[in-house]
Design a protein around this motif. Structure first.
Motif, mmCIF file in Angstrom:
data_model
loop_
_atom_site.group_PDB
_atom_site.id
_atom_site.type_symbol
_atom_site.label_atom_id
_atom_site.label_comp_id
_atom_site.label_asym_id
_atom_site.label_seq_id
_atom_site.Cartn_x
_atom_site.Cartn_y
_atom_site.Cartn_z
ATOM 1 N N LEU A 130 -9.753 -6.361 -1.193
ATOM 2 C CA LEU A 130 -9.900 -6.397 -2.658
ATOM 3 C C LEU A 130 -8.552 -6.345 -3.372
ATOM 4 O O LEU A 130 -8.413 -6.870 -4.472
ATOM 5 C CB LEU A 130 -10.730 -5.207 -3.141
ATOM 6 C CG LEU A 130 -12.218 -5.371 -3.290
ATOM 7 C CD1 LEU A 130 -12.830 -4.107 -3.864
ATOM 8 C CD2 LEU A 130 -12.591 -6.565 -4.148
ATOM 9 N N THR A 131 -7.585 -5.691 -2.769
ATOM 10 C CA THR A 131 -6.300 -5.495 -3.439
ATOM 11 C C THR A 131 -5.232 -6.487 -2.979
ATOM 12 O O THR A 131 -4.061 -6.313 -3.300
ATOM 13 C CB THR A 131 -5.793 -4.058 -3.234
ATOM 14 O OG1 THR A 131 -5.651 -3.798 -1.835
ATOM 15 C CG2 THR A 131 -6.737 -3.048 -3.858
ATOM 16 N N ALA A 132 -5.643 -7.494 -2.251
ATOM 17 C CA ALA A 132 -4.674 -8.496 -1.788
ATOM 18 C C ALA A 132 -3.872 -9.023 -2.972
ATOM 19 O O ALA A 132 -4.429 -9.364 -4.015
ATOM 20 C CB ALA A 132 -5.396 -9.635 -1.081
ATOM 21 N N GLY A 133 -2.561 -9.028 -2.843
ATOM 22 C CA GLY A 133 -1.698 -9.556 -3.892
ATOM 23 C C GLY A 133 -1.320 -8.557 -4.970
ATOM 24 O O GLY A 133 -0.633 -8.913 -5.918
ATOM 25 N N THR A 162 1.124 5.371 -10.920
ATOM 26 C CA THR A 162 -0.051 4.572 -10.539
ATOM 27 C C THR A 162 -0.569 3.636 -11.629
ATOM 28 O O THR A 162 -1.317 2.708 -11.319
ATOM 29 C CB THR A 162 -1.209 5.489 -10.091
ATOM 30 O OG1 THR A 162 -1.615 6.328 -11.185
ATOM 31 C CG2 THR A 162 -0.808 6.329 -8.885
ATOM 32 N N THR A 163 -0.192 3.858 -12.880
ATOM 33 C CA THR A 163 -0.695 3.008 -13.972
ATOM 34 C C THR A 163 -0.324 1.546 -13.715
ATOM 35 O O THR A 163 0.801 1.237 -13.340
ATOM 36 C CB THR A 163 -0.157 3.492 -15.329
ATOM 37 O OG1 THR A 163 -0.733 4.767 -15.604
ATOM 38 C CG2 THR A 163 -0.517 2.537 -16.459
ATOM 39 N N GLY A 164 -1.306 0.687 -13.901
ATOM 40 C CA GLY A 164 -1.104 -0.744 -13.701
ATOM 41 C C GLY A 164 -1.388 -1.213 -12.284
ATOM 42 O O GLY A 164 -1.361 -2.412 -12.022
ATOM 43 N N SER A 165 -1.658 -0.289 -11.391
ATOM 44 C CA SER A 165 -1.947 -0.629 -9.998
ATOM 45 C C SER A 165 -3.404 -0.325 -9.675
ATOM 46 O O SER A 165 -4.111 0.281 -10.470
ATOM 47 C CB SER A 165 -1.052 0.196 -9.058
ATOM 48 O OG SER A 165 0.305 -0.067 -9.287
ATOM 49 N N ALA A 166 -3.817 -0.727 -8.497
ATOM 50 C CA ALA A 166 -5.129 -0.315 -7.999
ATOM 51 C C ALA A 166 -4.995 1.088 -7.419
ATOM 52 O O ALA A 166 -3.943 1.452 -6.887
ATOM 53 C CB ALA A 166 -5.610 -1.278 -6.918
ATOM 54 N N ILE A 193 0.858 -1.183 0.000
ATOM 55 C CA ILE A 193 0.000 0.000 0.000
ATOM 56 C C ILE A 193 0.892 1.230 0.000
ATOM 57 O O ILE A 193 1.802 1.356 0.821
ATOM 58 C CB ILE A 193 -0.949 0.012 1.217
ATOM 59 C CG1 ILE A 193 -1.946 -1.139 1.102
ATOM 60 C CG2 ILE A 193 -1.661 1.350 1.336
ATOM 61 C CD1 ILE A 193 -2.889 -1.268 2.265
ATOM 62 N N LYS A 194 0.611 2.097 -0.959
ATOM 63 C CA LYS A 194 1.367 3.339 -1.093
ATOM 64 C C LYS A 194 0.381 4.502 -1.131
ATOM 65 O O LYS A 194 -0.758 4.334 -1.550
ATOM 66 C CB LYS A 194 2.184 3.319 -2.377
ATOM 67 C CG LYS A 194 3.172 2.167 -2.464
ATOM 68 C CD LYS A 194 3.777 2.093 -3.854
ATOM 69 C CE LYS A 194 4.745 0.962 -4.002
ATOM 70 N NZ LYS A 194 4.139 -0.325 -4.218
#
Length: 158
Positions: free
Chosen positions: A86-89, A36-40, A3-4
């Motif tokens: 929801l963002t696990a992994g 941030t592109t490619g991440s949640a 998490i960032k």
């Protein structure tokens, strides 16, 4: 999973005014997009509402206490824990607003701040204070645009 947090702040941690960003610095917008592109991306409802649409090439997650809220192109959850689940992994970036930033600081591995050398005395939204001694500070780059100096800074949890 990591998490960032990512935000642009003024000298006094100013974030926004009247539901919008204070500074619209092109290079900062490019840094945000590239980072941030490619991440949640996780945000509150007001932040989502301030966008023209869901951010492309990112998994958009909106936290709202309104169980009837729907957001085109985004998943809606009603708690921080559900957003984390929801963002696990995968990597997730917290993109606002102030209360969402504050809630996620204890979970953040890194905080990316565009530190802007300017002030906005009538700002109405501020980035929460955090213990900077718990983080190592790395200046990624610094620049000037339209007479405003700023630096991209990464704070990494020690």
């Amino acid at each position: 999973m990591s998490i960032k947090i990512i935000a642009a702040v003024g000298k006094n941690n100013e974030l926004g005014k009247n539901g919008d960003l204070i500074w619209h610095i092109r290079e900062d917008m490019q840094f945000f997009k590239k980072t941030t592109t490619g991440s949640a991306v996780i945000m509150g409802r007001k932040t989502f509402d301030s966008l023209p649409k869901a951010l492309p090439n990112r998994r958009n997650i909106v936290i709202s206490s309104n169980k009837n809220f729907r957001a085109d192109g985004a998943e809606v959850v009603d708690s921080i824990q559900k957003a984390i689940d929801l963002t696990a992994g995968q990597d997730a970036f917290i993109i606002g607003g102030a209360s969402v930033y504050k809630a996620f600081i204890p979970y953040a591995d890194a905080i990316y701040l565009t530190e802007i050398e300017a002030e906005c005395p009538d700002a109405d939204t501020y980035f929460p204070t955090f213990d900077k001694t718990a983080y190592s500070r790395e200046v990624i780059n610094s620049s000037t645009e339209n007479g405003i100096n700023f630096a991209f800074v990464k704070y990494t949890n020690k």
